[in-house]
Write a protein that holds these residues in place. Structure first.
Motif, PDB file in Angstrom:
ATOM      1  N   GLU A 333       0.934  -0.967   0.303  1.00 37.05           N
ATOM      2  CA  GLU A 333      -0.260   0.056  -0.024  1.00 37.05           C
ATOM      3  C   GLU A 333       0.720   1.209  -0.670  1.00 37.05           C
ATOM      4  OE1 GLU A 333      -2.884  -0.478   3.238  1.00 37.05           O
ATOM      5  OE2 GLU A 333      -3.692  -2.180   2.512  1.00 37.05           O
ATOM      6  N   ALA A 334       1.890   0.843   0.483  1.00 40.73           N
ATOM      7  CA  ALA A 334       3.107   2.051   0.405  1.00 40.73           C
ATOM      8  C   ALA A 334       3.956   2.208  -0.726  1.00 40.73           C
ATOM      9  CB  ALA A 334       4.046   2.387   1.987  1.00 40.73           C
ATOM     10  N   GLY A 335       3.199   1.829  -1.325  1.00 39.19           N
ATOM     11  CA  GLY A 335       4.417   1.939  -2.808  1.00 39.19           C
ATOM     12  C   GLY A 335       5.732   1.269  -2.716  1.00 39.19           C
ATOM     13  N   LEU A 336       5.765   0.351  -1.580  1.00 36.17           N
ATOM     14  CA  LEU A 336       7.413  -0.778  -1.326  1.00 36.17           C
ATOM     15  C   LEU A 336       7.117  -2.418  -1.902  1.00 36.17           C
ATOM     16  CD1 LEU A 336       8.952   0.811   1.535  1.00 36.17           C
ATOM     17  CD2 LEU A 336       9.413   2.084  -0.917  1.00 36.17           C
ATOM     18  N   PRO A 337       7.682  -2.805  -2.873  1.00 42.16           N
ATOM     19  CA  PRO A 337       7.573  -4.006  -2.787  1.00 42.16           C
ATOM     20  C   PRO A 337       8.550  -4.562  -2.280  1.00 42.16           C
ATOM     21  CG  PRO A 337       9.012  -2.834  -5.287  1.00 42.16           C
ATOM     22  CD  PRO A 337       8.162  -1.563  -3.885  1.00 42.16           C
ATOM     23  N   ALA A 338       7.024  -6.149  -1.896  1.00 35.23           N
ATOM     24  CA  ALA A 338       8.269  -6.729  -1.473  1.00 35.23           C
ATOM     25  C   ALA A 338       7.634  -8.134  -1.343  1.00 35.23           C
ATOM     26  CB  ALA A 338       7.061  -5.953   0.752  1.00 35.23           C
ATOM     27  N   CYS A 339       8.376  -9.232  -0.386  1.00 35.67           N
ATOM     28  CA  CYS A 339       7.901  -9.919  -0.596  1.00 35.67           C
ATOM     29  C   CYS A 339       7.882 -11.639   0.545  1.00 35.67           C
ATOM     30  CB  CYS A 339       8.831 -10.822  -1.687  1.00 35.67           C
ATOM     31  SG  CYS A 339      10.257 -10.856  -1.214  1.00 35.67           S
ATOM     32  N   GLY A 340       7.895 -12.680   0.482  1.00 37.50           N
ATOM     33  CA  GLY A 340       7.809 -13.345   1.850  1.00 37.50           C
ATOM     34  C   GLY A 340       6.560 -12.947   2.948  1.00 37.50           C
ATOM     35  N   GLY A 341       6.761 -13.205   4.054  1.00 37.61           N
ATOM     36  CA  GLY A 341       5.212 -13.264   4.864  1.00 37.61           C
ATOM     37  C   GLY A 341       4.220 -14.895   4.161  1.00 37.61           C
ATOM     38  N   VAL A 342       4.023 -15.317   3.598  1.00 30.62           N
ATOM     39  CA  VAL A 342       3.551 -16.071   3.350  1.00 30.62           C
ATOM     40  C   VAL A 342       3.985 -17.247   4.730  1.00 30.62           C
ATOM     41  CG1 VAL A 342       2.264 -17.637   1.489  1.00 30.62           C
ATOM     42  CG2 VAL A 342       2.644 -14.778   1.354  1.00 30.62           C
ATOM     43  N   ASN A 343       5.319 -18.194   3.527  1.00 32.92           N
ATOM     44  CA  ASN A 343       6.182 -19.184   4.816  1.00 32.92           C
ATOM     45  C   ASN A 343       6.604 -19.019   5.165  1.00 32.92           C
ATOM     46  OD1 ASN A 343       4.484 -21.666   2.565  1.00 32.92           O
ATOM     47  ND2 ASN A 343       5.428 -20.739   0.719  1.00 32.92           N
ATOM     48  N   SER A 344       7.104 -17.238   6.098  1.00 33.40           N
ATOM     49  CA  SER A 344       8.013 -17.174   6.948  1.00 33.40           C
ATOM     50  C   SER A 344       7.391 -15.749   7.450  1.00 33.40           C
ATOM     51  CB  SER A 344       8.515 -16.228   5.640  1.00 33.40           C
ATOM     52  OG  SER A 344       9.918 -15.885   6.323  1.00 33.40           O
ATOM     53  N   PRO A 345       7.856 -15.804   8.865  1.00 32.57           N
ATOM     54  CA  PRO A 345       7.629 -14.450   9.562  1.00 32.57           C
ATOM     55  C   PRO A 345       8.317 -13.804   8.792  1.00 32.57           C
ATOM     56  CG  PRO A 345       9.601 -16.136  10.804  1.00 32.57           C
ATOM     57  CD  PRO A 345       8.827 -16.593   9.073  1.00 32.57           C
ATOM     58  N   TYR A 346       9.534 -13.521   7.713  1.00 34.25           N
ATOM     59  CA  TYR A 346      10.135 -11.681   7.691  1.00 34.25           C
ATOM     60  C   TYR A 346       9.036 -11.569   5.935  1.00 34.25           C
ATOM     61  CZ  TYR A 346      12.947 -14.050  11.205  1.00 34.25           C
ATOM     62  OH  TYR A 346      14.444 -14.242  12.028  1.00 34.25           O
ATOM     63  N   VAL A 347       9.216 -10.332   6.006  1.00 31.24           N
ATOM     64  CA  VAL A 347       9.000  -9.251   5.070  1.00 31.24           C
ATOM     65  C   VAL A 347      10.312  -8.869   4.318  1.00 31.24           C
ATOM     66  CG1 VAL A 347       7.352  -7.518   3.742  1.00 31.24           C
ATOM     67  CG2 VAL A 347       6.566  -9.539   5.937  1.00 31.24           C
ATOM     68  N   TRP A 348      10.737  -9.208   3.413  1.00 30.42           N
ATOM     69  CA  TRP A 348      11.960  -8.744   2.403  1.00 30.42           C
ATOM     70  C   TRP A 348      11.284  -7.789   2.041  1.00 30.42           C
ATOM     71  CZ3 TRP A 348      16.430  -8.458   3.572  1.00 30.42           C
ATOM     72  CH2 TRP A 348      17.479  -8.575   3.034  1.00 30.42           C
ATOM     73  N   LEU A 349      11.583  -6.046   2.025  1.00 33.46           N
ATOM     74  CA  LEU A 349      11.371  -4.907   1.726  1.00 33.46           C
ATOM     75  C   LEU A 349      11.965  -4.426   0.966  1.00 33.46           C
ATOM     76  CD1 LEU A 349       8.719  -3.031   1.787  1.00 33.46           C
ATOM     77  CD2 LEU A 349       9.187  -1.942   3.973  1.00 33.46           C
ATOM     78  N   THR A 350      12.294  -4.151  -0.253  1.00 34.35           N
ATOM     79  CA  THR A 350      12.805  -2.863  -0.777  1.00 34.35           C
ATOM     80  C   THR A 350      12.900  -1.339  -0.996  1.00 34.35           C
ATOM     81  OG1 THR A 350      12.080  -4.145  -2.764  1.00 34.35           O
ATOM     82  CG2 THR A 350      13.242  -2.044  -3.712  1.00 34.35           C
ATOM     83  N   VAL A 351      14.016  -0.849  -0.483  1.00 30.02           N
ATOM     84  CA  VAL A 351      13.968   0.086  -0.450  1.00 30.02           C
ATOM     85  C   VAL A 351      13.551   1.540  -0.741  1.00 30.02           C
ATOM     86  CG1 VAL A 351      14.887  -0.436   1.494  1.00 30.02           C
ATOM     87  CG2 VAL A 351      15.726   0.944  -0.269  1.00 30.02           C
ATOM     88  N   PRO A 352      13.128   2.811  -0.488  1.00 30.70           N
ATOM     89  CA  PRO A 352      13.195   3.793  -1.238  1.00 30.70           C
ATOM     90  C   PRO A 352      13.703   4.148  -2.702  1.00 30.70           C
ATOM     91  CG  PRO A 352      12.063   4.565   0.242  1.00 30.70           C
ATOM     92  CD  PRO A 352      12.992   2.629   0.603  1.00 30.70           C
ATOM     93  N   GLU A 353      14.015   4.512  -3.589  1.00 33.44           N
ATOM     94  CA  GLU A 353      14.927   4.908  -4.797  1.00 33.44           C
ATOM     95  C   GLU A 353      15.689   5.854  -4.232  1.00 33.44           C
ATOM     96  OE1 GLU A 353      15.572   6.628  -9.424  1.00 33.44           O
ATOM     97  OE2 GLU A 353      13.462   5.750  -8.627  1.00 33.44           O
ATOM     98  N   GLY A 354      16.911   5.910  -4.115  1.00 34.52           N
ATOM     99  CA  GLY A 354      17.910   6.748  -3.671  1.00 34.52           C
ATOM    100  C   GLY A 354      18.697   6.792  -2.325  1.00 34.52           C
ATOM    101  N   MET A 355      17.917   5.403  -1.734  1.00 29.34           N
ATOM    102  CA  MET A 355      17.805   5.189  -0.102  1.00 29.34           C
ATOM    103  C   MET A 355      18.934   4.003  -0.380  1.00 29.34           C
ATOM    104  SD  MET A 355      15.114   6.218   2.056  1.00 29.34           S
ATOM    105  CE  MET A 355      14.617   7.813   3.132  1.00 29.34           C
ATOM    106  N   THR A 356      20.558   3.539   0.839  1.00 27.95           N
ATOM    107  CA  THR A 356      20.504   2.371   0.820  1.00 27.95           C
ATOM    108  C   THR A 356      19.398   2.005   2.121  1.00 27.95           C
ATOM    109  OG1 THR A 356      22.105   2.974   2.576  1.00 27.95           O
ATOM    110  CG2 THR A 356      22.796   3.544   0.508  1.00 27.95           C
ATOM    111  N   SER A 357      20.298   0.434   2.529  1.00 28.50           N
ATOM    112  CA  SER A 357      19.693   0.022   3.779  1.00 28.50           C
ATOM    113  C   SER A 357      19.642   0.674   4.834  1.00 28.50           C
ATOM    114  CB  SER A 357      20.215  -1.633   3.634  1.00 28.50           C
ATOM    115  OG  SER A 357      19.837  -2.390   2.160  1.00 28.50           O
ATOM    116  N   TRP A 358      20.739   1.177   5.592  1.00 30.74           N
ATOM    117  CA  TRP A 358      20.812   1.684   6.457  1.00 30.74           C
ATOM    118  C   TRP A 358      20.291   3.031   6.318  1.00 30.74           C
ATOM    119  CZ3 TRP A 358      21.593  -0.075  10.922  1.00 30.74           C
ATOM    120  CH2 TRP A 358      23.252  -1.290  10.868  1.00 30.74           C
ATOM    121  N   ASP A 359      20.668   3.767   5.099  1.00 32.84           N
ATOM    122  CA  ASP A 359      19.508   5.792   5.049  1.00 32.84           C
ATOM    123  C   ASP A 359      17.673   5.300   5.541  1.00 32.84           C
ATOM    124  OD1 ASP A 359      21.275   6.527   4.441  1.00 32.84           O
ATOM    125  OD2 ASP A 359      21.238   6.586   2.514  1.00 32.84           O
ATOM    126  N   PHE A 360      17.791   3.784   5.143  1.00 25.04           N
ATOM    127  CA  PHE A 360      15.962   3.194   5.487  1.00 25.04           C
ATOM    128  C   PHE A 360      15.470   3.484   7.058  1.00 25.04           C
ATOM    129  CE2 PHE A 360      12.095   0.960   4.425  1.00 25.04           C
ATOM    130  CZ  PHE A 360      11.585   2.161   4.220  1.00 25.04           C
TER     131      PHE A 360
END
Length: 411
Positions: A333-360
């Motif tokens: 809904e926030a416009g960020l591609p994500a996967c996981g969360g179906v067979n897993s307790p983890y959701v792997w989220l793509t950060v907004p363009e222009g940010m690094t992982s630690w930036d986000f």
């Protein structure tokens, strides 16, 4: 003066989750009134199942009487638990695993980190990228890594997991002897199908490599074509060691209990070409370095295999599954591609363009007071992603998602 083990000097920076905790504590110190919600470190929030509590209470009472007191237990684990594991986790799924192939421990993290000790230092290791850091660091400590050059260890074979391939790795190209696989995967949430796992088992049979199969999150599997155990694949007992944990299955993160399976069919080779049982080597290692998991804890673990125990832990697992669905839907809904969360307790989220992982990470902490885990801490291919966990309470999970959506909308 004594000399240090210089392999430790090859370790890169602080352990990922320690660094996350350090940043969280620094923010809290600077903002005493902060209301931080953690979707970062994968610790559980729901209490132990009532049947587990009752079993542990009974075991504590036994320890208070001469007639039922227990001292040192078997290093492999008490037979009552190993028999329950063999039947319910494996034999009921058609896997021919016997109690003497099961080794109970104080958690899968220790087993995953220590299992490499029975393998030669010269054995090449293949590691998926991104990856749970313990796989990497334990082999660095053991001297298998070589130097860290341009973002990678010289002697590791990295198996990149890209979004375009569903975050699943291709087969290695240099025939490593140790291969780490995790399904459902930490951190990406992807899961290997029976077809996927069959390919890996056939590869290991052809090359003589051994698969370290981390199944710590198998309790979250919901899809029929995703195996709960690698031993559902024909021939896997000859080439695979499996690791399991009660931490996420039954909320044992603070109680500590898990186990690994080392099949008797799995053989390793000496320099002279002689075959030796991996099961015997691991048994010898455990008897030397481990005094066994607490009797009280093992009685608690045994209780989850009762009919009522299974019902109660599923109720708790359903809470985390629903949390994962809330996070996954909110990210999209926030416009960020994500996967996981179906067979897993983890959701792997793509950060907004222009940010690094630690930036986000910093953005979510400062703008929404949410803790996530930066993907770059899981390896080079984790850059550009963050991991969110579903282990908080339903109320705080929903609040965190709303905060995240609001912060991103205002950005």
């Amino acid at each position: 003066m004594a000399h240090c083990n210089e392999n430790y000097l090859n370790l890169q920076g602080a352990y990922l989750f320690a660094e996350v905790r350090k940043k969280q504590e620094a923010y809290k110190a600077a903002h005493p009134d902060a209301n931080i919600i953690s979707l970062g470190i994968g610790d559980v929030t729901q209490p132990l199942a009532p049947v587990v509590i009752e079993a542990m209470k009974k075991a504590v009472e036994e320890m208070g009487h001469v007639e039922t007191f227990r001292g040192y237990g078997p290093e492999q684990g008490y037979l009552f638990l190993r028999e329950a594991i063999a039947k319910h986790d494996f034999q009921d799924r058609g896997c021919d695993i016997s109690p003497d192939e099961i080794f109970v421990s104080d958690g899968a993290k220790c087993d995953v980190g220590n299992m490499q000790e029975i393998f030669a230092e010269s054995d090449i290791v293949a590691i998926t990228d991104p990856v749970y850091p313990v796989y990497v660091d334990s082999n660095v400590m053991a001297g298998r890594s070589g130097k860290y050059v341009r973002g990678a260890y010289e002697r590791f074979e990295y198996l990149p997991c890209y979004e375009e391939c569903g975050f699943k790795a291709n087969l290695p190209s240099h025939d490593p002897m140790i291969i780490y696989l995790c399904s459902p995967n930490n951190p990406t949430g992807s899961a290997l199908t029976k077809k996927d796992l069959t390919v890996w088992v056939r590869y290991a049979q052809q090359t003589g490599s051994v698969i370290f199969f981390d199944a710590a999150y198998e309790a979250f599997i919901t899809e029929d074509d995703v195996p709960h155990s690698i031993y559902e694949i024909e021939g896997a007992k000859e080439v695979a060691i499996e690791f399991r944990s009660y931490s996420k299955t039954a909320g044992f993160t603070g109680v500590r209990c898990g186990y690994c399976v080392v099949p008797k069919e799995l053989m390793l080779e000496t320099k002279k070409g002689e075959k030796i049982s991996a099961n015997q080597l691991w048994d010898r290692r455990q008897c030397t370095k481990f005094n066994g998991c607490s009797y009280i804890v093992q009685r608690g673990a045994e209780a989850i295999y009762t009919e009522e125990g299974q019902k109660q832990i599923q109720e708790t697992l359903d809470i985390y599954r629903k949390n994962a669905a809330v996070i996954l839907a909110g990210a999209k809904e926030a416009g960020l591609p994500a996967c996981g969360g179906v067979n897993s307790p983890y959701v792997w989220l793509t950060v907004p363009e222009g940010m690094t992982s630690w930036d986000f990470f910093d953005f979510l902490l400062n703008e929404a007071e949410i803790i996530c885990t930066p993907g770059s801490g899981f390896g080079p291919c984790g850059e550009g992603y963050v991991r969110l966990t579903s282990f908080n309470t339903p109320e705080l999970t929903k609040e965190a998602v709303e905060r995240m959506k609001k912060a991103l909308a205002a950005r």
